[in-house]
Write an enzyme that holds these catalytic residues in place. Structure first.
Site, PDB file in Angstrom:
ATOM      1  N   PHE A 154      10.849 -10.941  -3.584  1.00  0.00           N
ATOM      2  CA  PHE A 154       9.959 -10.073  -4.152  1.00  0.00           C
ATOM      3  C   PHE A 154       8.456 -10.147  -3.215  1.00  0.00           C
ATOM      4  O   PHE A 154       7.969 -11.031  -2.978  1.00  0.00           O
ATOM      5  CB  PHE A 154       9.342 -10.610  -5.637  1.00  0.00           C
ATOM      6  CG  PHE A 154       8.404  -9.953  -6.393  1.00  0.00           C
ATOM      7  CD1 PHE A 154       8.503  -8.719  -6.685  1.00  0.00           C
ATOM      8  CD2 PHE A 154       7.405 -10.674  -6.702  1.00  0.00           C
ATOM      9  CE1 PHE A 154       7.429  -7.928  -7.246  1.00  0.00           C
ATOM     10  CE2 PHE A 154       6.339  -9.808  -7.295  1.00  0.00           C
ATOM     11  CZ  PHE A 154       6.223  -8.617  -7.680  1.00  0.00           C
ATOM     12  N   GLN A 155       7.900  -8.925  -3.207  1.00  0.00           N
ATOM     13  CA  GLN A 155       6.701  -9.017  -2.477  1.00  0.00           C
ATOM     14  C   GLN A 155       6.601  -9.450  -0.930  1.00  0.00           C
ATOM     15  O   GLN A 155       5.669 -10.052  -0.535  1.00  0.00           O
ATOM     16  CB  GLN A 155       5.479  -9.667  -3.298  1.00  0.00           C
ATOM     17  CG  GLN A 155       5.167  -8.686  -4.381  1.00  0.00           C
ATOM     18  CD  GLN A 155       3.778  -8.787  -5.017  1.00  0.00           C
ATOM     19  OE1 GLN A 155       3.315  -9.942  -5.061  1.00  0.00           O
ATOM     20  NE2 GLN A 155       3.181  -8.039  -5.422  1.00  0.00           N
ATOM     21  N   GLU A 211      -7.094  -3.563  -0.799  1.00  0.00           N
ATOM     22  CA  GLU A 211      -7.215  -4.745   0.234  1.00  0.00           C
ATOM     23  C   GLU A 211      -7.869  -3.927   1.523  1.00  0.00           C
ATOM     24  O   GLU A 211      -8.239  -4.538   2.468  1.00  0.00           O
ATOM     25  CB  GLU A 211      -5.873  -5.241   0.705  1.00  0.00           C
ATOM     26  CG  GLU A 211      -5.371  -6.168  -0.477  1.00  0.00           C
ATOM     27  CD  GLU A 211      -4.918  -5.679  -1.901  1.00  0.00           C
ATOM     28  OE1 GLU A 211      -4.875  -4.427  -1.939  1.00  0.00           O
ATOM     29  OE2 GLU A 211      -4.128  -6.604  -2.198  1.00  0.00           O
ATOM     30  N   MET A 224     -14.773  18.830   9.045  1.00  0.00           N
ATOM     31  CA  MET A 224     -14.532  18.690  10.463  1.00  0.00           C
ATOM     32  C   MET A 224     -12.967  19.259  10.625  1.00  0.00           C
ATOM     33  O   MET A 224     -12.602  19.707  11.729  1.00  0.00           O
ATOM     34  CB  MET A 224     -14.182  17.275  11.016  1.00  0.00           C
ATOM     35  CG  MET A 224     -14.064  16.955  12.324  1.00  0.00           C
ATOM     36  SD  MET A 224     -15.339  17.705  13.390  1.00  0.00           S
ATOM     37  CE  MET A 224     -16.532  16.478  13.732  1.00  0.00           C
ATOM     38  N   LYS A 238       3.824 -19.477   1.146  1.00  0.00           N
ATOM     39  CA  LYS A 238       3.392 -20.175   0.070  1.00  0.00           C
ATOM     40  C   LYS A 238       3.809 -21.799   0.061  1.00  0.00           C
ATOM     41  O   LYS A 238       2.911 -22.356  -0.450  1.00  0.00           O
ATOM     42  CB  LYS A 238       3.912 -19.421  -1.381  1.00  0.00           C
ATOM     43  CG  LYS A 238       3.086 -19.819  -2.667  1.00  0.00           C
ATOM     44  CD  LYS A 238       3.505 -18.866  -3.838  1.00  0.00           C
ATOM     45  CE  LYS A 238       2.855 -19.201  -5.122  1.00  0.00           C
ATOM     46  NZ  LYS A 238       3.492 -18.354  -6.204  1.00  0.00           N
TER      47      LYS A 238
HETATM   48  C1  LIG Z   1      -7.691   8.322   6.850  1.00  0.00           C
HETATM   49  C2  LIG Z   1      -7.864   9.701   7.379  1.00  0.00           C
HETATM   50  N1  LIG Z   1      -6.966  10.622   7.235  1.00  0.00           N
HETATM   51  C3  LIG Z   1      -7.297  11.863   7.675  1.00  0.00           C
HETATM   52  C4  LIG Z   1      -8.069  11.904   8.774  1.00  0.00           C
HETATM   53  C5  LIG Z   1      -8.379  13.298   9.384  1.00  0.00           C
HETATM   54  N2  LIG Z   1      -9.946  13.829   9.070  1.00  0.00           N
HETATM   55  C6  LIG Z   1     -10.778  13.583   9.996  1.00  0.00           C
HETATM   56  S1  LIG Z   1     -12.363  14.238   9.473  1.00  0.00           S
HETATM   57  C7  LIG Z   1     -11.674  14.761   7.896  1.00  0.00           C
HETATM   58  C8  LIG Z   1     -12.265  15.464   6.914  1.00  0.00           C
HETATM   59  C9  LIG Z   1     -13.324  14.782   6.410  1.00  0.00           C
HETATM   60  O1  LIG Z   1     -14.056  15.397   5.270  1.00  0.00           O
HETATM   61  P1  LIG Z   1     -15.490  14.826   4.626  1.00  0.00           P
HETATM   62  O2  LIG Z   1     -15.353  13.438   4.256  1.00  0.00           O
HETATM   63  O3  LIG Z   1     -15.800  15.860   3.837  1.00  0.00           O
HETATM   64  O4  LIG Z   1     -16.534  15.118   6.010  1.00  0.00           O
HETATM   65  P2  LIG Z   1     -17.188  16.278   6.753  1.00  0.00           P
HETATM   66  O5  LIG Z   1     -16.277  16.712   7.802  1.00  0.00           O
HETATM   67  O6  LIG Z   1     -17.048  17.459   5.723  1.00  0.00           O
HETATM   68  O7  LIG Z   1     -18.473  15.885   6.776  1.00  0.00           O
HETATM   69  C10 LIG Z   1     -10.144  14.506   7.947  1.00  0.00           C
HETATM   70  C11 LIG Z   1      -9.289  14.809   6.906  1.00  0.00           C
HETATM   71  C12 LIG Z   1      -8.872  10.782   8.961  1.00  0.00           C
HETATM   72  N3  LIG Z   1      -9.795  10.941  10.056  1.00  0.00           N
HETATM   73  N4  LIG Z   1      -8.687   9.675   8.314  1.00  0.00           N
END
Ligand SMILES: Cc1ncc(C[n+]2csc(CCOP(=O)(O)OP(=O)(O)O)c2C)c(N)n1
Ligand SMILES: [Mg+2]
Lengths: 581, 171
Positions: free
Chosen positions: A113-114, A51, A479, A163
Site C-alpha cells: 500500500f502506497q 506536496e 502564451m 518506515k
Molecule cells: C504545468 C504546466 N502545464 C502546461 C504548461 C504550458 N503552458 C505554458 S504557458 C500556459 C498558459 C498560462 O496561462 P496563464 O497562467 O493565464 O498565463 P498568461 O500566459 O495568460 O499570462 C500553458 C498552458 C506549463 N507551462 N506548465
C-alpha cells in the site's frame, strides 16, 4: 546501541545542518518522523496543501534565502506529487533536500500500500538520491545529502526512508563517512585562463557580459563582483531569465534580458559582439535561438561550475570550470593588478544606443482597458521602494514581469525557468515569505496558472503570511493563445480560460482580501490598497484579453530575426513572420 | 532547417564507481535519457573490500557527443573517474564469448578446426554440439561468429568489452 530512533536521528541531522523550517505533508510512511517532529519545537513545520506545493515552497525559500529548502512527504502519492517541484529544482539548480517516507524495507517490491519506486522515479530529476535501508547509514546520508545539494552546481537530493528504518534504533547516530569525499567540487579557476579572459575583455571592441542563474547561486558576493567587473571593462550586461537582479537594472550598462522574449538591444548585442563572457549561464535554447546563427563572430569565454554545461550546445573558445563568483573576483583582481583600461567602446555603445532607440518594449497605449505591461510597470513603480520579492507563474505574465519589473538585488526574482512550471509562483511565494518574514512578497500570476496550486491559499492563511497575488487576468492561457495565433492560424484550441472562479470570493473564502482592478484609472489606487493591507491579498487585475508578448524570437529563428510587432495585439501577422515561427 | 549527421567515432570508456545500489541504473538511464549509445557495458567490483566497481562502456557518437558523455558521467555522484581509453592512448580490449554450434560430419570437423585456429576452447560437447569459449578483441569474436554461422551456429553469449591501458600505470 544508540538511544535514538531513525526518525530522531533524522531530526538531529536537520538541526546539525542548521535547518529550522521544513515544508511537508504527513502520511502513513512518515508517521514516525512526524511523531519525532512533534517533540522538536526548534524545527518549524509548514503544512502545505499538496506536496507539489511543499517542493515549490522549499524552492522559493531556498532561492530567496540562499539556504537549502527541506521537504518532508509520505511514500507513494506523497512522493509522486512532489516530483514536479523536484524536477523544477533540478532544472533551475535549486538546493533541496527532499525526505520521502517509504514502505517498510521488508515490503519493498511487493506492491505494498502506497509503495512507489521513489528512487527510480526521481533518479533523473535529482542531483542524487538515496534509499536508506541500513539505519546506521542514516546520519551519514543526511550529512552527505546536504553537502551534495549545496555544493558545486546546486540541486535537489531525495532521501527515501523506509518506515522500519525510521523506527529502528541503530548503533550510531553520527555520520561515519566524510561527505565531501564523493562530490566533485571544482577548484579555483586556473589563473592563466582568468588572465587570458581579462586580456581578451580589455582588448575587445564589442564585449558583452552574458550572465545567468549561476551568479545568483554563487551568492550575493558574486553579484557585487559582477558590478565591479562591468564597471572596469565598461561592457554591456545582459542576463538570462534566471539571472535577473545580479546587475541592478538602473545600471547604464544593463541591456535587459536576452533570448526569446529578451530586448532588441540585448539580442543584437549578443549577435554583434566580438568577445562574449558567459558567466554562469548555459546557452539554453530559449537564449540562443537558432544555433548556427548564434553570435557568429565572437570569441566565447564560458565560466560555469558544471563542466557538462560547457560545449553542450555552443562550442566555446575558452572554457573555465569554476564557481562563477570566485572567477569574477579573480578577473577583477587581475584587471586591477595590471591596471588595465577598457578599450574605447564609443562605437559599440553608439550601436547599442541605436538598438535601444527601437524601444522594443513599447506597447499600445490604451485608455479603456488595462494593458498587462502597464499593470506590471505600475506595480513596479508602486513597490520598488520596498525592494519586493517577486515570484511568477508561467506564461505571458511571467515574460512581461521579466521585461517590465526591474530588479536591483539578487534573490528577489523567483521564477520557474528551465521547467516552466505553472503553479510555481504561489507556493514559491509562501516559501519566500517564510524565509523573509518582513519582505513584501508578490506572486505575479496568470489566471490559469494560479489555479494549478490554488489550494496553497490555505497554507498562507494558516501561517498568517501577508502574500500578495497579482493576477494578470487576460482570460486566456495567453502564451498558448499567442503561439496558436502565430503558428496555427489562430485556431485557439482549448486555450480559453473558461469558467473562471470569482477570485474575490475565493480569496474571502480562505480569509484573504480580494480585489478587482478593471480600469487603467484605478490601477494605482488599487495597487496602493493591496500594499497597505496587512494580510494576504488577491488582486484580480482584468487586463486586455489579446495582448501578445513582444519582442519575440520565434523558436528556431536567429537573434536578428526578432519580431517587434507590438501593434499586432489583435491583428494578423504578416506571412514572413509567420513562416519564421 | 537541415539535420547534420556528424561522423560517429567508437570510444571505450572506463568508469570507476562506488559499488552501491542504483549506480548502474543511474549511468545506463542517463545514456538513454540523453540519447547516447551503449554498444556494450560491463561491470564488476574490482577492489578487495568490494566498495568500488569498474564499468567499461563502449559507445559511439560524434566527438562533441563523446565529450558530453564523459562530462555527464562525471556529474553523477557515485562516479569518481572517467577515462576515455580511445583518447588516452594504447590500451587492450578483450571480450569473452560462448558459442554453441550443432552439426555432424564435415561441419562438425570444420567447426573444431576453425575453433582451433581462433584459439577457442571446447567447454561442452555432445555428439551433436559444441560450446566454444573464445576470448579476444570484439572484432576477432565477430569474425569467429561469421565463420561459425556457416557451420551450424545456434547461439552466442558475449560479455562485452573489458579494457585497460597498456603499460605499468593504472588507468
Ligand atoms: C504545468 C504546466 N502545464 C502546461 C504548461 C504550458 N503552458 C505554458 S504557458 C500556459 C498558459 C498560462 O496561462 P496563464 O497562467 O493565464 O498565463 P498568461 O500566459 O495568460 O499570462 C500553458 C498552458 C506549463 N507551462 N506548465
Ligand atoms: Mg492568462
Amino acid at each position: 546501541m544508540s538511544a535514538k530512533s531513525g526518525a530522531e536521528i533524522l531530526l538531529k541531522s536537520l538541526l546539525d545542518q542548521g535547518v529550522d523550517t521544513v515544508f511537508g505533508y504527513p502520511g502513513g510512511a512518515v508517521l514516525p518522523i512526524y511523531d519525532a517532529l512533534f517533540k522538536h519545537p526548534k524545527i518549524k513545520h509548514i503544512l502545505v496543501r499538496h506536496e507539489a506545493g511543499a517542493a515549490h515552497a522549499a524552492e522559493g525559500y531556498a532561492r530567496s534565502t540562499g539556504k537549502p529548502g527541506v521537504v518532508l512527504v509520505t511514500s507513494g502519492p506523497g512522493a509522486t506529487n512532489a516530483v514536479t517541484g523536484i524536477a523544477d529544482a533540478f532544472m533551475d539548480s535549486i538546493p533541496l533536500v527532499v525526505i520521502t517516507g517509504q514502505v517498510p524495507s521488508t515490503l519493498i517490491g511487493s506492491d505494498a500500500f502506497q509503495e512507489a519506486d521513489t528512487v527510480g522515479i526521481t533518479r533523473h530529476c535529482t542531483k542524487h538520491n538515496y534509499l536508506v535501508k541500513d539505519p546506521n547509514e542514516l546520519a551519514s546520508v543526511m550529512k552527505e545529502a546536504f553537502f551534495i545539494a549545496t555544493h558545486g552546481r546546486p540541486g535537489p537530493v531525495v532521501i527515501d526512508i523506509p518506515k522500519d528504518v525510521q523506527v529502528a534504533q541503530p548503533d550510531t547516530d553520527t555520520p561515519q563517512r566524510k561527505a565531501h569525499a564523493r562530490c566533485n567540487i571544482p577548484h579555483e579557476a586556473d589563473i592563466h585562463d582568468i588572465t587570458k579572459a581579462v586580456e581578451l575583455l580589455a582588448g575587445a571592441n564589442a564585449p558583452i557580459l552574458y550572465t545567468g542563474g549561476g551568479i545568483i547561486n554563487s551568492g550575493p558576493a558574486a553579484s557585487k563582483a559582477l558590478i565591479e567587473l562591468a564597471e572596469l571593462c565598461n561592457a554591456p550586461v545582459t542576463s538570462t531569465l534566471m539571472g535577473l537582479g545580479s546587475l541592478p537594472s538602473d545600471d547604464p550598462k544593463w541591456l535587459g534580458m536576452l533570448g526569446m522574449h529578451g530586448t532588441y538591444e540585448a539580442n543584437m548585442a549578443m549577435n554583434q559582439c566580438d568577445v562574449m563572457l558567459c558567466l554562469g549561464a548555459r546557452f539554453d535554447d530559449r537564449v540562443t535561438g537558432r544555433l548556427d546563427a548564434f553570435s557568429p563572430n565572437s570569441y566565447k569565454i564560458h565560466v560555469d561550475i558544471d563542466r557538462s554545461s560547457i560545449n553542450k550546445t555552443v562550442r566555446v573558445d575558452l572554457p573555465i570550470v569554476a564557481d562563477v563568483g570566485k572567477a569574477i573576483e579573480q578577473m577583477v583582481k587581475v584587471w586591477k593588478g595590471r591596471k588595465l583600461k577598457a578599450a574605447n567602446l564609443d562605437k559599440w555603445w553608439d550601436s547599442i544606443e541605436g538598438w535601444r532607440d527601437v524601444k522594443c518594449l513599447k506597447y499600445r497605449d490604451n485608455k479603456q482597458e488595462i494593458m498587462p505591461q502597464y499593470a506590471i510597470e505600475r506595480l513596479y513603480e508602486a513597490t520598488k521602494e520596498y525592494n519586493p520579492i517577486i515570484t511568477t507563474e508561467v506564461g505571458q505574465h511571467q515574460m512581461w514581469a521579466a521585461q517590465h519589473f526591474h530588479f536591483h538585488k539578487p534573490n528577489k526574482w523567483l521564477t520557474s525557468g528551465g521547467l516552466g512550471t505553472m503553479g510555481y509562483g504561489l507556493p514559491a511565494a509562501i516559501g519566500a515569505q517564510i524565509g523573509n518574514p518582513d519582505a513584501l512578497v508578490i506572486d505575479i500570476a496568470g489566471e490559469a496558472s494560479i489555479q494549478m496550486n490554488i489550494q496553497e491559499l490555505g497554507t498562507a492563511s494558516q501561517y498568517r503570511l501577508p502574500i500578495k497575488i497579482f493576477i494578470i487576468n487576460n482570460q486566456w492561457m495567453g502564451m498558448v493563445r499567442q503561439w496558436q495565433e502565430l503558428t496555427f492560424k489562430s485556431r485557439f484550441s482549448e486555450s480559453y480560460s473558461d469558467s473562471l472562479p470569482d477570485f474575490v470570493r475565493l480569496a474571502e473564502a480562505y480569509g484573504w482580501k480580494g480585489m478587482v482592478i478593471d480600469h487603467p484609472d484605478n490601477l494605482d489606487d488599487g495597487i496602493a490598497e493591496m500594499i497597505a493591507h496587512k494580510g494576504p491579498v488577491i488582486v484580480d487585475c482584468r487586463v486586455t484579453k489579446n495582448a501578445n508578448c513582444f519582442p519575440m524570437i520565434p523558436s528556431g529563428a536567429a537573434h536578428t530575426e526578432m519580431l517587434l510587432d507590438s501593434s499586432a495585439v489583435t491583428g494578423e501577422m504578416d506571412d514572413e513572420a509567420k513562416a519564421l515561427v | 532547417m537541415q539535420i547534420y549527421k556528424e561522423k560517429s567515432e567508437r570510444h571505450v570508456l572506463t568508469l570507476t564507481v562506488d559499488n552501491e545500489a542504483g549506480t548502474l541504473a543511474r549511468i545506463a538511464g542517463m545514456f538513454t535519457a540523453r540519447g547516447y549509445n551503449i554498444d556494450s557495458l560491463t561491470v564488476a567490483d574490482v577492489t578487495e573490500d568490494r566498495s568500488t566497481s569498474r564499468i567499461t562502456i563502449v559507445t559511439n557518437g560524434p566527438p562533441a557527443m563523446i565529450e558530453q558523455i564523459i562530462a555527464q558521467c562525471e556529474r553523477l555522484i557515485p562516479v569518481h573517474k572517467v577515462t576515455d581509453l580511445t583518447e588516452e592512448g594504447p590500451h587492450v580490449e578483450r571480450e569473452l564469448a560462448l558459442v554453441k554450434v550443432t552439426g555432424s560430419g564435415d561441419n562438425r570437423i570444420e567447426a573444431i578446426r576453425l575453433a582451433d585456429i581462433y584459439r577457442a576452447r571446447v567447454i561442452d560437447a555432445t555428439t551433436k554440439s559444441f560450446i566454444f569459449e573464445i576470448t579476444g578483441s570484439p572484432e576477432k569474436i565477430d569474425t569467429f561468429l561469421t565463420l561459425m554461422r556457416e557451420v551450424g551456429f545456434v547461439e552466442v553469449g558475449r560479455t562485452g568489452v573489458a579494457a585497460l591501458m597498456r603499460g605499468s600505470e593504472p588507468t
